[in-house]
Design an enzyme around this catalytic site. Structure first.
Site, PDB file in Angstrom:
ATOM      1  N   ARG A  98       2.602   2.395   9.783  1.00  0.00           N
ATOM      2  CA  ARG A  98       1.838   3.060  10.863  1.00  0.00           C
ATOM      3  C   ARG A  98       2.737   3.528  12.009  1.00  0.00           C
ATOM      4  O   ARG A  98       2.252   4.245  12.888  1.00  0.00           O
ATOM      5  CB  ARG A  98       0.718   2.147  11.344  1.00  0.00           C
ATOM      6  CG  ARG A  98      -0.396   2.015  10.286  1.00  0.00           C
ATOM      7  CD  ARG A  98      -1.626   1.293  10.809  1.00  0.00           C
ATOM      8  NE  ARG A  98      -2.758   1.438   9.914  1.00  0.00           N
ATOM      9  CZ  ARG A  98      -3.181   0.522   9.021  1.00  0.00           C
ATOM     10  NH1 ARG A  98      -2.534  -0.611   8.893  1.00  0.00           N
ATOM     11  NH2 ARG A  98      -4.231   0.749   8.270  1.00  0.00           N
ATOM     12  N   VAL A 100      11.219  -7.208   9.283  1.00  0.00           N
ATOM     13  CA  VAL A 100      12.417  -6.374   9.508  1.00  0.00           C
ATOM     14  C   VAL A 100      12.128  -5.479  10.714  1.00  0.00           C
ATOM     15  O   VAL A 100      11.048  -4.897  10.823  1.00  0.00           O
ATOM     16  CB  VAL A 100      12.736  -5.526   8.262  1.00  0.00           C
ATOM     17  CG1 VAL A 100      13.933  -4.620   8.512  1.00  0.00           C
ATOM     18  CG2 VAL A 100      13.007  -6.439   7.059  1.00  0.00           C
ATOM     19  N   LYS A 152       5.066 -10.044   9.180  1.00  0.00           N
ATOM     20  CA  LYS A 152       4.526  -9.217  10.279  1.00  0.00           C
ATOM     21  C   LYS A 152       3.004  -9.331  10.313  1.00  0.00           C
ATOM     22  O   LYS A 152       2.398  -9.391  11.362  1.00  0.00           O
ATOM     23  CB  LYS A 152       4.937  -7.754  10.132  1.00  0.00           C
ATOM     24  CG  LYS A 152       4.399  -6.905  11.283  1.00  0.00           C
ATOM     25  CD  LYS A 152       4.848  -5.475  11.193  1.00  0.00           C
ATOM     26  CE  LYS A 152       4.060  -4.695  10.168  1.00  0.00           C
ATOM     27  NZ  LYS A 152       2.645  -4.441  10.567  1.00  0.00           N
ATOM     28  N   LEU A 174       6.727   3.009   1.507  1.00  0.00           N
ATOM     29  CA  LEU A 174       7.627   1.861   1.604  1.00  0.00           C
ATOM     30  C   LEU A 174       8.771   2.118   2.583  1.00  0.00           C
ATOM     31  O   LEU A 174       9.267   3.240   2.697  1.00  0.00           O
ATOM     32  CB  LEU A 174       8.170   1.539   0.209  1.00  0.00           C
ATOM     33  CG  LEU A 174       7.086   1.305  -0.854  1.00  0.00           C
ATOM     34  CD1 LEU A 174       7.719   1.027  -2.224  1.00  0.00           C
ATOM     35  CD2 LEU A 174       6.150   0.164  -0.461  1.00  0.00           C
ATOM     36  N   MET A 193       0.846  -1.197   0.000  1.00  0.00           N
ATOM     37  CA  MET A 193       0.000   0.000   0.000  1.00  0.00           C
ATOM     38  C   MET A 193       0.883   1.249   0.000  1.00  0.00           C
ATOM     39  O   MET A 193       0.432   2.341   0.357  1.00  0.00           O
ATOM     40  CB  MET A 193      -0.938   0.001   1.210  1.00  0.00           C
ATOM     41  CG  MET A 193      -1.914  -1.183   1.169  1.00  0.00           C
ATOM     42  SD  MET A 193      -3.449  -0.909   2.072  1.00  0.00           S
ATOM     43  CE  MET A 193      -2.819  -0.618   3.710  1.00  0.00           C
ATOM     44  N   GLY A 194       2.152   1.088  -0.386  1.00  0.00           N
ATOM     45  CA  GLY A 194       3.044   2.244  -0.471  1.00  0.00           C
ATOM     46  C   GLY A 194       3.582   2.654   0.891  1.00  0.00           C
ATOM     47  O   GLY A 194       3.556   1.885   1.837  1.00  0.00           O
ATOM     48  N   GLY A 232      11.285  -2.865   5.434  1.00  0.00           N
ATOM     49  CA  GLY A 232      10.567  -4.146   5.381  1.00  0.00           C
ATOM     50  C   GLY A 232      10.137  -4.462   3.956  1.00  0.00           C
ATOM     51  O   GLY A 232      10.327  -5.586   3.465  1.00  0.00           O
ATOM     52  N   HIS A 233       9.569  -3.466   3.269  1.00  0.00           N
ATOM     53  CA  HIS A 233       9.174  -3.678   1.871  1.00  0.00           C
ATOM     54  C   HIS A 233      10.413  -3.933   1.002  1.00  0.00           C
ATOM     55  O   HIS A 233      10.392  -4.766   0.096  1.00  0.00           O
ATOM     56  CB  HIS A 233       8.442  -2.447   1.326  1.00  0.00           C
ATOM     57  CG  HIS A 233       7.154  -2.140   2.011  1.00  0.00           C
ATOM     58  ND1 HIS A 233       6.992  -1.057   2.839  1.00  0.00           N
ATOM     59  CD2 HIS A 233       5.954  -2.778   1.984  1.00  0.00           C
ATOM     60  CE1 HIS A 233       5.755  -1.031   3.287  1.00  0.00           C
ATOM     61  NE2 HIS A 233       5.102  -2.055   2.793  1.00  0.00           N
TER      62      HIS A 233
END
Ligand code: PAF
Length: 284
Positions: A189, A178, A151, A33, A30-31, A36-37
Site C-alpha cells: 500500500r 523489512v 508488520k 511482492l 496477495m502479490g 518484505g515478501h
C-alpha cells in the site's frame, strides 16, 4: 519454479514431493511482492526443502468501500522476484477455486475478541476474511511451516489462534518487518503514497520507536504515550485510526505483570491506510 492454479493439481504435486520426505513451507501473499515478501521467501528456504508461495487477492478480507479493485496486481514482476529468491512453486488460485460455493455461502473462521479490536474495529469482517482464507490455504497446501510478516502483528496473532483452536498441524512463524532506510515499513500500500505523503510516512516508525523507548525506560502512563504519538502523527498529516500500547501475547491493555509489549498503529494518509508496530521486551 512451477506455477499452479488449481488446488487439486497443487495437492497432487505436493503429495509427490512430501512422499519423497521433503519438508514444505508456505508463504501466503496477495502479490505485488517487495523486499518484505522476499525476506519471508528466504526465511522459508532456510527452513524447508520446498517453498510454496501463494498469490491470492482475497475478496473476503476487503470491506465494501475498501481497495479490492485497486489493490496492485503485478504478476510478471512477482514471478521474477520469486524465481530470483528460489521459490519452488507459485500457487495462484482463482476466486472460484477458493470459494467454489460463493463467498456468502462458504464457512467462515471467526476468532472472537481478537478479530474485533484494533484494526478489527475499523475494518469489520476483515480478520474473518484473513482467518478463513489462511485456514483454507493451510488445508490445501498442508505445509510443515507457514510464514507471515510481523508488520501485520494482529493478523499473525489471529492466525496463530486459528491454527491452535482448529488443531491445524502447521507451525506458524513470523518474519521480521523489512524497512526502508528512513524506517518506513515495506508494504504494497506504500504505492498509494504521493511524494509529499511518502516524505511524511517515516513519522509512523519514529513515533512507534519513541513510544518504545519510553516503555523501555519504565514509563507506564500508556494513555499519555498514546496521546503524544497521536498528536505527532496528526501534525505529520495522518488521520490515525489508533495508536495503542498492548501486551504482545494477549493484545489486551498491558497488565502490571506485562513484560513483552507491542505498540501498534494504523493511520490514514491520502488513499493509504498504513499499519506498523514495534515490540518491546522489558527485563524478565
Ligand atoms: O498479509 C497478507 O498478504 C494477507 O492478509 C494474507 C495473509 C495473504 C491473507 O490473504
Amino acid at each position: 519454479m512451477i506455477v499452479i492454479e488449481s488446488p487439486a493439481d497443487l495437492r497432487r504435486e505436493l503429495n509427490v514431493r512430501r512422499n519423497q520426505g521433503r519438508r514444505i513451507a508456505l508463504v501466503p501473499t496477495m502479490g505485488n511482492l517487495h523486499a518484505g515478501h522476499a525476506s519471508l521467501v528466504d526465511q522459508a528456504r532456510s527452513l524447508a526443502d520446498e517453498v510454496v508461495v501463494s498469490i491470492f487477492v482475497n475478496p473476503l478480507q476487503f470491506g465494501p468501500n475498501e481497495d479490492f479493485a485497486q489493490y496492485p496486481r503485478t504478476p510478471a514482476e512477482d514471478e521474477s522476484l520469486l524465481i530470483a529468491h528460489g521459490a519452488h512453486i507459485l500457487f495462484r488460485p482463482t476466486v472460484q477455486d477458493i470459494y467454489p460455493r460463493g463467498q456468502g455461502e462458504s464457512a467462515i473462521v471467526h476468532i472472537p475478541h481478537l478479530a474485533e479490536i484494533l484494526c478489527g474495529e475499523f475494518r469489520p469482517g476483515h480478520f474473518d476474511g484473513v482467518a478463513t482464507v489462511v485456514t483454507k490455504l493451510l488445508g490445501i497446501v498442508q505445509p510443515d511451516v507457514a510464514i507471515f510478516g510481523e508488520k501485520d502483528f494482529q493478523q499473525l496473532a489471529i492466525i496463530r489462534r486459528a491454527v491452535a483452536d482448529l488443531s491445524v498441524p502447521t507451525e506458524i512463524l513470523g518474519g521480521t518487518t523489512v524497512r526502508e532506510a528512513n524506517g518506513l515499513a515495506m508494504s504494497s500500500r506504500n504505492r498509494y503514497l504521493d511524494p509529499s505523503q511518502r516524505a511524511a510516512a517515516p513519522q509512523i516508525f519514529r513515533s512507534l520507536s519513541s513510544a518504545g523507548k519510553k516503555i523501555s525506560a519504565g514509563e507506564r502512563d500508556f494513555a499519555a504515550i498514546e496521546q503524544v504519538a497521536t498528536g505527532e502523527l496528526q501534525n505529520a498529516g495522518f488521520k490515525p485510526d489508533y495508536f495503542s500500547v498492548r501486551d504482545a501475547e494477549s493484545l489486551l491493555v498491558p497488565a502490571p505483570t506485562t513484560k513483552r509489549f507491542v505498540i501498534l498503529t494504523a493511520a490514514r494518509i491520502g488513499k493509504a491506510r498504513l499499519i506498523d508496530n514495534v515490540q518491546v521486551q522489558t527485563s524478565p
